[in-house]
Write an enzyme that holds these catalytic residues in place. Structure first.
Site, short mmCIF file in Angstrom:
data_model
loop_
_atom_site.label_atom_id
_atom_site.label_comp_id
_atom_site.label_asym_id
_atom_site.label_seq_id
_atom_site.Cartn_x
_atom_site.Cartn_y
_atom_site.Cartn_z
N TRP A 107 32.95 21.81 62.17
CA TRP A 107 34.42 21.74 62.16
C TRP A 107 34.91 20.32 62.42
N ILE A 108 34.30 19.67 63.39
CA ILE A 108 34.78 18.36 63.85
C ILE A 108 34.60 17.28 62.80
N ARG B 218 38.18 14.90 59.94
CA ARG B 218 38.70 13.83 60.81
C ARG B 218 40.21 13.75 60.87
N ARG C 48 24.10 20.25 81.07
CA ARG C 48 24.54 20.94 79.85
C ARG C 48 23.59 20.79 78.68
N LEU D 124 49.78 20.53 57.43
CA LEU D 124 49.57 21.61 56.46
C LEU D 124 48.68 21.17 55.29
N HIS D 125 48.84 19.95 54.81
CA HIS D 125 48.00 19.48 53.70
C HIS D 125 46.52 19.47 54.12
N ARG E 12 36.17 25.47 53.68
CA ARG E 12 35.51 26.36 54.62
C ARG E 12 35.68 27.85 54.35
C1 LIG Z 1 52.86 9.83 40.12
C2 LIG Z 1 53.19 9.67 41.59
C3 LIG Z 1 54.50 9.86 42.02
C4 LIG Z 1 54.82 9.70 43.39
N1 LIG Z 1 56.12 9.89 43.82
C5 LIG Z 1 56.43 9.74 45.13
C6 LIG Z 1 57.77 9.91 45.64
O1 LIG Z 1 58.70 10.21 44.90
N2 LIG Z 1 57.99 9.72 46.97
C7 LIG Z 1 56.99 9.41 47.82
O2 LIG Z 1 57.24 9.27 49.03
N3 LIG Z 1 55.72 9.22 47.38
C8 LIG Z 1 55.42 9.37 46.07
N4 LIG Z 1 54.12 9.16 45.64
C9 LIG Z 1 53.10 8.74 46.63
C10 LIG Z 1 52.28 9.91 47.12
O3 LIG Z 1 53.12 10.82 47.83
C11 LIG Z 1 51.15 9.42 48.05
O4 LIG Z 1 51.71 8.76 49.15
C12 LIG Z 1 50.17 8.47 47.40
O5 LIG Z 1 49.81 8.97 46.12
C13 LIG Z 1 48.91 8.31 48.24
O6 LIG Z 1 48.16 9.50 48.17
P1 LIG Z 1 47.29 10.04 49.40
O7 LIG Z 1 48.17 10.32 50.57
O8 LIG Z 1 46.49 11.17 48.88
O9 LIG Z 1 46.31 8.79 49.69
P2 LIG Z 1 45.74 8.24 51.06
O10 LIG Z 1 46.85 7.80 51.94
O11 LIG Z 1 44.70 7.23 50.70
O12 LIG Z 1 45.09 9.49 51.73
C14 LIG Z 1 43.94 10.16 51.18
C15 LIG Z 1 43.74 11.42 52.04
O13 LIG Z 1 43.44 11.04 53.36
C16 LIG Z 1 44.10 11.86 54.32
N5 LIG Z 1 44.99 11.01 55.13
C17 LIG Z 1 45.02 9.66 55.15
N6 LIG Z 1 45.90 9.22 56.05
C18 LIG Z 1 46.42 10.29 56.64
C19 LIG Z 1 47.38 10.47 57.69
N7 LIG Z 1 47.96 9.45 58.31
N8 LIG Z 1 47.70 11.73 58.04
C20 LIG Z 1 47.14 12.77 57.44
N9 LIG Z 1 46.20 12.66 56.45
C21 LIG Z 1 45.86 11.44 56.06
C22 LIG Z 1 44.80 12.93 53.50
O14 LIG Z 1 43.96 14.04 53.37
C23 LIG Z 1 44.99 12.25 52.17
O15 LIG Z 1 45.10 13.18 51.11
C24 LIG Z 1 53.80 9.33 44.30
C25 LIG Z 1 52.48 9.15 43.84
C26 LIG Z 1 52.16 9.32 42.51
C27 LIG Z 1 50.74 9.12 42.06
C1 LIG Z 2 29.42 23.47 52.32
C2 LIG Z 2 29.39 22.17 53.05
C3 LIG Z 2 28.17 21.51 53.28
C4 LIG Z 2 28.11 20.31 53.97
N1 LIG Z 2 26.90 19.68 54.19
C5 LIG Z 2 26.87 18.51 54.88
C6 LIG Z 2 25.62 17.81 55.14
O1 LIG Z 2 24.56 18.27 54.77
N2 LIG Z 2 25.65 16.64 55.84
C7 LIG Z 2 26.84 16.11 56.25
O2 LIG Z 2 26.83 15.03 56.87
N3 LIG Z 2 28.02 16.73 56.04
C8 LIG Z 2 28.06 17.90 55.38
N4 LIG Z 2 29.28 18.52 55.16
C9 LIG Z 2 30.49 17.92 55.73
C10 LIG Z 2 31.24 17.11 54.68
O3 LIG Z 2 30.44 16.02 54.27
C11 LIG Z 2 32.58 16.59 55.28
O4 LIG Z 2 32.31 15.77 56.39
C12 LIG Z 2 33.51 17.67 55.72
O5 LIG Z 2 33.58 18.69 54.74
C13 LIG Z 2 34.92 17.12 55.95
O6 LIG Z 2 35.50 16.80 54.71
P1 LIG Z 2 36.49 15.57 54.52
O7 LIG Z 2 35.82 14.29 54.85
O8 LIG Z 2 37.06 15.71 53.15
O9 LIG Z 2 37.67 15.92 55.58
P2 LIG Z 2 38.53 14.94 56.48
O10 LIG Z 2 37.66 14.18 57.40
O11 LIG Z 2 39.60 15.79 57.09
O12 LIG Z 2 39.14 13.94 55.47
C14 LIG Z 2 40.08 14.29 54.45
C15 LIG Z 2 40.28 13.05 53.59
O13 LIG Z 2 40.86 12.02 54.36
C16 LIG Z 2 40.28 10.76 54.09
N5 LIG Z 2 39.65 10.24 55.32
C17 LIG Z 2 39.79 10.75 56.57
N6 LIG Z 2 39.13 9.99 57.47
C18 LIG Z 2 38.60 8.97 56.79
C19 LIG Z 2 37.83 7.83 57.17
N7 LIG Z 2 37.48 7.57 58.44
N8 LIG Z 2 37.43 6.98 56.22
C20 LIG Z 2 37.78 7.18 54.94
N9 LIG Z 2 38.51 8.23 54.51
C21 LIG Z 2 38.92 9.12 55.43
C22 LIG Z 2 39.32 11.00 52.93
O14 LIG Z 2 39.99 10.79 51.72
C23 LIG Z 2 38.98 12.45 53.10
O15 LIG Z 2 38.57 13.06 51.89
C24 LIG Z 2 29.33 19.73 54.47
C25 LIG Z 2 30.56 20.38 54.22
C26 LIG Z 2 30.60 21.58 53.52
C27 LIG Z 2 31.93 22.23 53.29
#
Ligand SMILES: Cc1cc2nc3c(=O)[nH]c(=O)nc-3n(C[C@H](O)[C@H](O)[C@H](O)COP(=O)(O)OP(=O)(O)OC[C@H]3O[C@@H](n4cnc5c(N)ncnc54)[C@H](O)[C@@H]3O)c2cc1C
Ligand SMILES: Cc1cc2nc3c(=O)[nH]c(=O)nc-3n(C[C@H](O)[C@H](O)[C@H](O)COP(=O)(O)OP(=O)(O)OC[C@H]3O[C@@H](n4cnc5c(N)ncnc54)[C@H](O)[C@@H]3O)c2cc1C
Ligand SMILES: Cc1cc2nc3c(=O)[nH]c(=O)nc-3n(C[C@H](O)[C@H](O)[C@H](O)COP(=O)(O)OP(=O)(O)OC[C@H]3O[C@@H](n4cnc5c(N)ncnc54)[C@H](O)[C@@H]3O)c2cc1C
Ligand SMILES: Cc1cc2nc3c(=O)[nH]c(=O)nc-3n(C[C@H](O)[C@H](O)[C@H](O)COP(=O)(O)OP(=O)(O)OC[C@H]3O[C@@H](n4cnc5c(N)ncnc54)[C@H](O)[C@@H]3O)c2cc1C
Lengths: 235, 235, 235, 235
Positions: B76-77, B80, B162, B179-180, B189
Site C-alpha cells: 500500500w505504502i 506515494r 518488534r 480523489l484522483h 489494486r
Molecule cells: C489539452 C489540455 C487542456 C488543459 N486545460 C486546462 C485548463 O483549462 N485548466 C487547467 O487548470 N489545466 C488545464 N490543463 C492542465 C492539466 O490539468 C494538468 O495540470 C497537466 O496536464 C499536468 O498533468 P498531470 O497533473 O497529470 O501531471 P503531473 O503534475 O506531472 O503529475 C503526474 C501525476 O503525479 C501525481 N501528482 C503529482 N503531483 C501531485 C500533487 N501535488 N498532488 C497530487 N498528485 C500529484 C498525480 O497522480 C498526477 O497525475 C490542460 C492540459 C491539457 C493537456
Molecule cells: C500488481 C502489482 C505488482 C507490483 N509488483 C511490484 C514489484 O514486483 N516490485 C516493486 O517494486 N513494485 C511493485 N508494484 C508496485 C508498483 O511498482 C508501484 O510502486 C505502485 O503500484 C504505486 O504506483 P504509482 O507509482 O503509480 O503510485 P503513486 O506513487 O501514487 O504515484 C502516482 C503517480 O504520481 C507520480 N509520482 C508520485 N511520486 C513520484 C516520485 N517520487 N517521482 C516521480 N513521480 C512520482 C507518478 O507519475 C506516478 O505514476 C506492483 C504493483 C502492482 C499493482
C-alpha cells in the site's frame, strides 16, 4: 467573503478539512497507547513543529479561490505540492484588468540586492511609470479584443490571441494544499526575499492560517518565521 | 462505523472534503464563462474522466483510518501521492493479532502466473497451513512480549523487539488522499493482478467511493475499471 | 564495490547524473547574465544551501542498490520523493538471512525517550536475546520453506507464504533520488532520533555524498547537520 | 546541438542517466531469480508498458535546456513531477525576442471546439495579425527597456518592469524529469487537443526519446500514443 489583495486580486477560502485537533489526532495514531505523556495538545503540536515531524500537518487540507496577476501566478505555480485548476484562456476570454502597483510599491532596482527592489520612486516618477504600464496594458488588451473579434477583426483563436496580453493581466485559479505544504509556501513567500506582490497574498493567507489553526500558526511563527538558524561554523 | 476487512482489519472514513459537485466547480473555473455547453454536471464529469483531465478530481480529499497486515501495508505504502501517519512500534506495543487467511483464500502457487495464486488448497491442507502460520506468529509474539518485559525479560527496546514479529502482524494508519490518486490506487489494486488481501481493502473503498461521489464512481467504472485498451498494433 | 552495512546488508551506487558543477550550472540559468557577483562556485553552493534555494540541488540524481532488513525498509519507504523497485516476494523466494543486532547495539528501552533505546544490555543478556531472535527467525524460515514446498509441503502461493517471515528478514531494492531529497533523507536519518539501524545506512550514504559532491556535502554539514535553530521565543 | 523549435526557441539535452537497459535492470530486481521467463529485454519493456508497471521507467532521468514562449511555459510548468530552474527576470533582463506564429499556424477560433483553433487565416489576414502582435510586443519591450533605464528612465526594479512584457516573450529553463513522467508529459502534449506550440516541443522531444530509449519509445507509441481505449459501455 473574499479578502482583497493588490488592486484587483482576492483570496477566498472555498473549503477546508481538519484543524489543530486533526493534527493531534493523526499524531496520536503514531503514538498509540503511549501518548499520555505529551497529553497537552498545544504542547504536542509545538513538539511536532520543533522536531520537523511534518506528516501530521499533512492531515489538514484547505482550498482557495485566488485571483492574481500572471507574473505572480508564475512564481506561485512553482510550488508543486498543491492541486490547481486555472481559468483557461484557450477556452474563455480574459478580463480587461491589470495589476498596476500603488505609488508606495513603485520602487527602483536595489543596488545591493540584484533580485529585489530598493528605494521607492518619487511621486511624480511613480505616476509616470504607472501611466506607461497602463497604456501598454490597455493597448495590448484592445488589440486582443480586436484579434478575437469575428466580426470586424480576424477572429483569431483565443489560445493565440492571449499571447498579446501583458504579464500583469489577472488570472484566477482554485488552489488546494495541505497544511504542511501551505506553511512551506508561506515560509518562502512571506520572507523579505520574496517579491512584494506575492508577499501580499502570503500575508493574507497567514491571517487565514491564524483563524483556521491558531495553535499551529503560533508554533509556525515561533519555529519557522521568527526562528534563526546558526550554522555549524557560526556555533 | 468501521467496515471490517480480513480477519482483524478495518477501514473507516474519518473525514472528507468535497464531492461530485466540487469536481464540477473546479472544472468550471477553468472553463469560465464558456461553460454553458457542457452544462450537465454528470456529462462534464464523464468528459473529464474520458479525456484524463485529472486535476479537477484532485480537488476532493478523503481521510481513512485503516488497520491492515504489515505485508499488505508494504504494498500500500508504495503509493506515494498520499499522506500517512502510522502507529509507531518504536513508541508503542503492537497488539497480539495476526492475519490468518480463511480456508477459501488459502491457495497454491499459480503454475501459469509467477506472481499470483492458483487453486485453493483442500480443506485439510488449508487447516494445516493455518495452524503452522498461527503457531509461528503466536510463538514470535510470546518472544516479543518476553523481550519487552522489564521484569522477567531483558527489557529490550521496542524498536528492536518488534523485529521478531511476523509479517502478518497488524498495523494501523491514517491515510489521506485526493480523489484522483484514490482512483489511481483503486484501479491498480482492485485489478485481478493485485493480491487478494489488498483487493479486499480496495473493494471496501470502492463501495465508499460509490456512496461518496456516485457520478465520479460510475465514470470511473466505465472508463477505467471496465475499459479495455487496444494497442496501435491491435487496431 | 558495495559498502557493507549491518550484518548482511549493503549499499552500492549504480549510477549518478551531475555533480557540484551541475548544481552551479542550473543556478546560473536562473541568474543568467547577472551571475558575475557570486562567481565562485563554492560560494554559490553555500549561498543556495543557506537560503534554502533547493531546486538547483534537484538537478543531480543518484541511484543505489540497497539490501536492508524489512523493518528498516518500512521506515525508509516513507520518503516519497524517490523512485523504487523492490525485490518481489510474490514472484521470488526470499533468502534465509536475518538481521541480528551486534551485542553493542542490543539496548534496553530508554526510560526517558519513549521512542528510543537506552543502555546496552550486558553481554550475557545480549547473547540470550540474540539466540531468541535467531531461533524464531530460523524456525519461521523453515516453515516458509515447507509452505512453499510443492513436493513434501502444501505448495502455498509465495505471496501468502512470505507472511510467515519475521520483520528482520532482508529485502533489497533500487532506490533513486535527487540530491536535494537525498539530503532531506539524510538530515532526518543521520539524526540521533533515528533508529540506529537506518542511521548505519545514512552514514554510509553520507560518505558517498562527500565523495560525489564534496562542496555540497560540506555546505550540508555546515548548514543542516551541524546547524542549530533558535526559535523566536529563544531569541 | 540544440534542436530549434518555433521561431526563437530550442530544446537541448544536457545530460541523461540510464537507457532501455536500465529499465530492464530495475525490473529484474523485482523479479529476482524468477526472471528467466520474460528473458527478452524488449518483451519485458513491452510487458511493463502494457501492464502500466511504471516504476522501472522512473529509473531513467533526462535533463533539458529549453527556450520557450512564456504562455507555453505556463502550460508546461503544470507538470509537477519534474525539476526546474528558470531564468530569473527579477535578477536579469529578458531578451528582445517574441514568438510570432508562422502564417500556416495563424488560425481562427474553432467553431466546434471551444478550446482549439480552426481554419488557417488567409495570407493577408495572417500578415496583419502578425504585424499587430509584433508591434505590441516591440512597443512593450521598448517601454520595458525605458523603465529599467537608470540613466534616462526611472530605473524601475526588474521584478516590476517585466510585468510590461507580453506573454509571447521567451524564457528559458533547465527541466529534468524521469522517463515515466516524460512519457506522461508527451502523451498529454503530443495529443491533438494540446496547443500547437507546445506540441512542437513535444514532437522534438519524441524524436529525442526515440534516439535515447528506442525500445521504450516503440512500446510507448504502441500502447499509449496509438492506442485506443474502449469504455465498459462501448464494449
Ligand atoms: C489539452 C489540455 C487542456 C488543459 N486545460 C486546462 C485548463 O483549462 N485548466 C487547467 O487548470 N489545466 C488545464 N490543463 C492542465 C492539466 O490539468 C494538468 O495540470 C497537466 O496536464 C499536468 O498533468 P498531470 O497533473 O497529470 O501531471 P503531473 O503534475 O506531472 O503529475 C503526474 C501525476 O503525479 C501525481 N501528482 C503529482 N503531483 C501531485 C500533487 N501535488 N498532488 C497530487 N498528485 C500529484 C498525480 O497522480 C498526477 O497525475 C490542460 C492540459 C491539457 C493537456
Ligand atoms: C500488481 C502489482 C505488482 C507490483 N509488483 C511490484 C514489484 O514486483 N516490485 C516493486 O517494486 N513494485 C511493485 N508494484 C508496485 C508498483 O511498482 C508501484 O510502486 C505502485 O503500484 C504505486 O504506483 P504509482 O507509482 O503509480 O503510485 P503513486 O506513487 O501514487 O504515484 C502516482 C503517480 O504520481 C507520480 N509520482 C508520485 N511520486 C513520484 C516520485 N517520487 N517521482 C516521480 N513521480 C512520482 C507518478 O507519475 C506516478 O505514476 C506492483 C504493483 C502492482 C499493482
Ligand atoms: C525520528 C523519526 C520518527 C518518526 N516517527 C514516525 C511515526 O511514529 N509515525 C509515522 O507515521 N511516521 C514517522 N516518521 C516518518 C515521518 O513522518 C516521515 O514520513 C518521513 O520522515 C519522511 O519525511 P518526508 O515526508 O519529509 O519525506 P518525503 O516523503 O521524501 O517528502 C519530502 C517533502 O516533499 C513533499 N511531499 C512529498 N510527497 C508528498 C505528498 N504525497 N503530499 C504532500 N507533500 C509531499 C513534502 O513537502 C515533504 O516534506 C518518523 C521519522 C523520523 C525521522
Ligand atoms: C525568493 C525566491 C527566489 C527564487 N528565485 C528563483 C529563480 O531565480 N529561478 C527559479 O527557477 N526559481 C526560483 N525560485 C523558486 C524556487 O526555486 C522553488 O521552485 C519554489 O520556491 C518552490 O519551492 P519548493 O520546490 O520547495 O516547493 P514545492 O514544489 O511545493 O516542493 C516542496 C518539497 O516537496 C518535494 N518535491 C515536490 N515536488 C517534487 C519533485 N517533482 N521532485 C522532487 N521533489 C519534489 C521537495 O522536497 C520540495 O522541497 C525562487 C523562490 C523564492 C522564494
Amino acid at each position: 467573503t473574499a479578502i482583497p489583495v493588490l488592486d484587483h486580486g482576492f483570496i477566498r477560502v472555498i473549503d477546508y478539512m481538519g484543524d489543530d485537533s486533526a493534527v493531534v489526532q493523526a499524531a496520536r495514531v503514531s503514538y498509540g497507547r503511549g501518548t499520555k505523556k505529551v497529553s497537552e495538545d498545544s504542547g504536542l503540536i509545538r513538539y511536532l513543529m520543533r522536531h520537523r515531524h511534518s506528516t501530521p500537518f499533512e492531515m489538514c487540507e484547505i482550498k482557495f479561490h485566488i485571483k492574481l496577476p500572471i507574473f505572480i501566478a508564475r512564481q506561485w505555480i512553482r510550488h508543486r505540492t498543491a492541486n490547481v485548476n486555472e481559468y483557461s484562456a484557450r477556452y474563455s476570454i480574459l478580463d480587461n484588468e491589470f495589476y498596476l502597483p500603488a505609488p508606495e510599491h513603485m520602487a527602483a532596482q536595489s543596488a545591493s540586492n540584484r533580485q529585489g527592489r530598493g528605494d521607492t520612486l518619487d511621486a511624480e516618477t511613480a505616476q509616470q511609470v504607472m501611466e506607461l504600464l497602463r497604456d501598454d496594458a490597455a493597448r495590448c488588451y484592445r488589440t486582443y479584443e480586436h484579434l478575437l473579434d469575428t466580426d470586424k477583426g480576424p477572429g483569431l483563436a483565443r489560445e493565440l490571441a492571449r499571447m498579446n496580453l501583458t504579464l500583469n493581466a489577472y488570472t484566477q485559479w482554485y488552489w488546494k494544499v495541505d497544511l504542511h505544504n501551505l506553511m512551506h509556501f508561506l515560509s518562502l513567500r512571506i520572507d523579505p526575499h520574496a517579491q512584494y506582490e506575492i508577499r501580499a497574498y502570503a500575508e493574507a493567507m497567514l491571517d487565514i492560517l491564524r483563524a483556521w489553526v491558531p495553535v499551529t500558526a503560533e508554533a509556525f511563527q515561533d519555529y519557522r518565521v521568527g526562528a534563526f538558524t546558526f550554522s555549524a561554523s557560526m556555533l
